[in-house]
Design a protein around this motif. Sequence first.
Motif, PDB file in Angstrom:
ATOM      1  N   TYR A  19       0.687   5.693  -0.518  1.00 10.48           N
ATOM      2  CA  TYR A  19       1.199   4.775  -1.540  1.00 10.48           C
ATOM      3  C   TYR A  19       0.831   5.323  -2.908  1.00 10.48           C
ATOM      4  CZ  TYR A  19       1.673   1.130   2.084  1.00 10.48           C
ATOM      5  OH  TYR A  19       2.014   0.392   3.195  1.00 10.48           O
ATOM      6  N   TRP A  68       8.543  -3.068 -11.017  1.00  5.47           N
ATOM      7  CA  TRP A  68       8.426  -2.363  -9.735  1.00  5.47           C
ATOM      8  C   TRP A  68       7.947  -0.927  -9.916  1.00  5.47           C
ATOM      9  CZ3 TRP A  68       8.944  -4.927  -5.198  1.00  5.47           C
ATOM     10  CH2 TRP A  68       9.596  -6.160  -5.229  1.00  5.47           C
ATOM     11  N   LEU A 101       7.581  -0.604  -4.139  1.00  7.94           N
ATOM     12  CA  LEU A 101       7.286  -1.413  -2.963  1.00  7.94           C
ATOM     13  C   LEU A 101       6.729  -2.792  -3.306  1.00  7.94           C
ATOM     14  CD1 LEU A 101       5.604   1.336  -0.748  1.00  7.94           C
ATOM     15  CD2 LEU A 101       7.907   0.408  -0.469  1.00  7.94           C
ATOM     16  N   SER A 102       5.890  -2.865  -4.335  1.00  3.63           N
ATOM     17  CA  SER A 102       5.254  -4.123  -4.701  1.00  3.63           C
ATOM     18  C   SER A 102       5.117  -4.185  -6.220  1.00  3.63           C
ATOM     19  CB  SER A 102       3.874  -4.237  -4.037  1.00  3.63           C
ATOM     20  OG  SER A 102       3.252  -5.457  -4.351  1.00  3.63           O
ATOM     21  N   LYS A 103       5.724  -5.194  -6.828  1.00  2.51           N
ATOM     22  CA  LYS A 103       5.754  -5.281  -8.287  1.00  2.51           C
ATOM     23  C   LYS A 103       4.480  -5.905  -8.850  1.00  2.51           C
ATOM     24  CE  LYS A 103       8.189  -9.751  -8.310  1.00  2.51           C
ATOM     25  NZ  LYS A 103       9.430 -10.449  -8.728  1.00  2.51           N
ATOM     26  N   THR A 163       2.376  -8.480 -11.291  1.00  4.09           N
ATOM     27  CA  THR A 163       2.529  -9.867 -11.737  1.00  4.09           C
ATOM     28  C   THR A 163       2.391  -9.991 -13.245  1.00  4.09           C
ATOM     29  OG1 THR A 163       0.169 -10.244 -11.342  1.00  4.09           O
ATOM     30  CG2 THR A 163       1.696 -10.797  -9.557  1.00  4.09           C
ATOM     31  N   GLU A 179      -4.698  -4.349   3.201  1.00  2.00           N
ATOM     32  CA  GLU A 179      -4.497  -4.981   1.895  1.00  2.00           C
ATOM     33  C   GLU A 179      -4.908  -4.034   0.779  1.00  2.00           C
ATOM     34  OE1 GLU A 179      -5.609  -9.109  -0.504  1.00  2.00           O
ATOM     35  OE2 GLU A 179      -6.818  -8.475   1.215  1.00  2.00           O
ATOM     36  N   ASN A 206      -1.688  -6.892  -8.886  1.00  2.00           N
ATOM     37  CA  ASN A 206      -0.921  -6.621  -7.675  1.00  2.00           C
ATOM     38  C   ASN A 206      -1.780  -6.900  -6.449  1.00  2.00           C
ATOM     39  OD1 ASN A 206       1.129  -5.681  -5.944  1.00  2.00           O
ATOM     40  ND2 ASN A 206       1.583  -3.946  -7.267  1.00  2.00           N
ATOM     41  N   ASP A 207      -1.153  -7.474  -5.429  1.00  2.00           N
ATOM     42  CA  ASP A 207      -1.820  -7.683  -4.146  1.00  2.00           C
ATOM     43  C   ASP A 207      -0.777  -7.423  -3.063  1.00  2.00           C
ATOM     44  OD1 ASP A 207      -4.056  -8.242  -2.624  1.00  2.00           O
ATOM     45  OD2 ASP A 207      -3.568 -10.365  -2.436  1.00  2.00           O
ATOM     46  N   PHE A 208      -0.980  -6.341  -2.317  1.00  2.00           N
ATOM     47  CA  PHE A 208       0.044  -5.844  -1.405  1.00  2.00           C
ATOM     48  C   PHE A 208      -0.524  -5.701   0.003  1.00  2.00           C
ATOM     49  CE2 PHE A 208       2.047  -1.961   0.500  1.00  2.00           C
ATOM     50  CZ  PHE A 208       3.297  -2.507   0.720  1.00  2.00           C
ATOM     51  N   GLN A 229       4.087  -6.470   4.641  1.00  2.00           N
ATOM     52  CA  GLN A 229       4.932  -7.442   3.955  1.00  2.00           C
ATOM     53  C   GLN A 229       6.332  -6.869   3.704  1.00  2.00           C
ATOM     54  OE1 GLN A 229       2.589  -7.827   0.264  1.00  2.00           O
ATOM     55  NE2 GLN A 229       4.392  -7.194  -0.903  1.00  2.00           N
ATOM     56  N   VAL A 261       9.513  -5.412   1.875  1.00  2.00           N
ATOM     57  CA  VAL A 261       9.632  -4.609   0.660  1.00  2.00           C
ATOM     58  C   VAL A 261      11.110  -4.390   0.352  1.00  2.00           C
ATOM     59  CG1 VAL A 261       7.424  -3.444   1.030  1.00  2.00           C
ATOM     60  CG2 VAL A 261       9.518  -2.426   1.934  1.00  2.00           C
TER      61      VAL A 261
END
Length: 207
Positions: free
Chosen positions: A102, A113, A122-124, A126, A147, A158-160, A164, A166
């Motif tokens: 990642y 993103w 993959l995870s934006k 906040t 996590e 971010n918390d991925f 989850q 995507v």
Amino acid sequence: MVRRCLFLLALAVLCQAGEWRQLFNGQDLSGWQMAGPGRFVIENGLLKTEGGMGLLYYTREKIGNATLRVVFKTVSEYANSGVFIRIPEPPKDPWYAVHNGYEVQIDAAGDVWHCTGAIYSLSKVTRQTQRPAGEWNTMDIVLRGQETTVYLNGERVNDFFGNQPVPERRQWYEPMRGPRPDVGYIGLQNHDARSVVYFREVSLKKD
């Protein structure tokens, strides 16, 4: 005597837990190796990106269940870099890290993103909390199993979770979707010749 040795060993392990350990010594690239074009140079005790696209990765251990701290500054708003995590094997080229690990992005100009603190595409994030070019930023990347939590300048952005949903992959340069390991190598990206990013600290705190 054996019990005493075991006790001292356990005590040493406990003392190491929760303490920051520097992965970059400020003098040379001991423990680090370059994959791909471009390079990192040492300038006044700092790591500086030059050229690209390449990856400087830490060779001495795989990392998991720990907090990785990276302190960086960009020369311009459009400077692009990233911190790679969860790379399964030593990368022979930077694209291996893109598609098998990642990337925690560094890029003030990207959208939510693809900006600093995002798990690239993959995870934006906040919120966007990167400081202006020329100012130092502290990024903490917390790895707990599958996590990944990212803090930028003290704020959680971010918390991925690895399982989850995507977004669909849209561009050839975006990472292949799929699971990553709990434990892997980490690295720093030099993205292109116009992007200059300095790193003054890369440190690790294990649980």
